[in-house]
Design a protein around this motif. Structure first.
Motif, short mmCIF file in Angstrom:
data_model
loop_
_atom_site.label_atom_id
_atom_site.label_comp_id
_atom_site.label_asym_id
_atom_site.label_seq_id
_atom_site.Cartn_x
_atom_site.Cartn_y
_atom_site.Cartn_z
N THR A 79 0.82 -1.20 0.00
CA THR A 79 0.00 0.00 0.00
C THR A 79 0.86 1.25 0.00
OG1 THR A 79 -0.13 -0.19 2.41
CG2 THR A 79 -1.95 -1.10 1.13
N ALA A 80 0.31 2.32 -0.58
CA ALA A 80 1.08 3.54 -0.78
C ALA A 80 0.89 4.56 0.33
CB ALA A 80 0.70 4.15 -2.13
N SER A 81 -0.08 4.39 1.20
CA SER A 81 -0.36 5.39 2.23
C SER A 81 -0.97 4.71 3.44
CB SER A 81 -1.33 6.44 1.69
OG SER A 81 -2.62 5.87 1.50
N ARG A 83 -3.71 5.48 4.89
CA ARG A 83 -5.14 5.30 4.63
C ARG A 83 -5.40 4.06 3.77
NH1 ARG A 83 -9.85 8.48 3.88
NH2 ARG A 83 -11.28 7.46 2.41
N LYS A 85 -3.61 1.45 3.58
CA LYS A 85 -3.36 0.25 4.36
C LYS A 85 -4.54 -0.06 5.27
CE LYS A 85 0.54 -2.21 6.16
NZ LYS A 85 2.01 -2.17 6.25
N GLU A 143 -1.80 9.22 8.83
CA GLU A 143 -2.74 9.85 7.90
C GLU A 143 -3.08 11.27 8.34
OE1 GLU A 143 -5.11 9.96 4.47
OE2 GLU A 143 -3.53 8.58 5.11
#
Length: 202
Positions: A79-81, A83, A85, A143
């Motif tokens: 995942t890139a962020s 959120r 994830k 986040e």
């Protein structure tokens, strides 16, 4: 049921734990006896007790193994962020819960059979829940959420409700409710529907 040829090549402890995991999850912990686990794992009774001095030791190992699996699954999410994830974690739950073999949350099920909070099995369950709550809080903090501590508690409640709802209700409707709840908690639209399938069991 006898051990399969490939199972006989596994270390005895792993065979016992694999057998116990399957039986505990599908049939319940207290309903499955040690003699059956020994027979289906294809190990000698002395071998079993060398690795697990009591059934409670085996149950605790089962809980720890389930926790290790979930931690590895989360660690491996590309995942890139933070959120993304968080959304991926709940998508994984929805996907698993929509499957035909879903029998509820292994930790909730085990806690129902071990009501004493001081019991080693319950302590292992508590360790897993602390890890999960801390994970939610860390991802919310990453986040930039203004109240990560309280919101992590809310996500734990969402997670617990989800684990029950997936067993009792239509998984498609449950997923939709989770998407809406996450969108409200995180403050923006959820991408869950793009990450997982919406096929239900029913």
């Amino acid at each position: 049921m006898t051990a399969q040829p490939w199972e006989s090549r596994q270390p005895a402890r792993a065979r016992v734990l694999e057998t116990a995991t399957r039986l505990f999850y599908t049939e319940g912990i207290h309903s499955v006896g040690i003699d059956r686990i020994i027979a289906e794992a294809g190990v000698a009774k002395a071998t079993f007790y060398r690795h697990f001095p009591s059934k409670d030791d085996l149950v605790r190992a089962y809980v720890v193994e389930q926790s290790s699996w979930q931690r590895a699954a989360v660690a491996g999410m590309p995942t890139a962020s933070p959120r993304a994830k968080l959304e991926a974690i709940f998508t994984l739950m929805c996907d698993f819960g929509a499957g035909p073999d879903y029998r509820g949350c292994a930790f909730v099920n085990a806690a129902a059979e071990y009501p004493d909070p001081a019991h080693p099995v319950r302590q292992a369950i508590a360790d897993h829940r602390r890890w999960l709550r801390d994970l939610y809080r860390e991802l919310l903090t990453g986040e930039g959420h203004p109240d990560a501590e309280r919101t992590a508690d809310m996500l734990m409640l969402l997670r617990d409700g989800l684990s029950v709802g997936l067993d009792l209700d239509d998984p498609v409707r449950v997923r939709a409710a989770v998407e809406e709840t996450l969108a409200a908690v995180l403050g923006r639209g959820s991408a869950m529907s793009e990450q997982g399938t919406t096929a239900g069991r029913r």
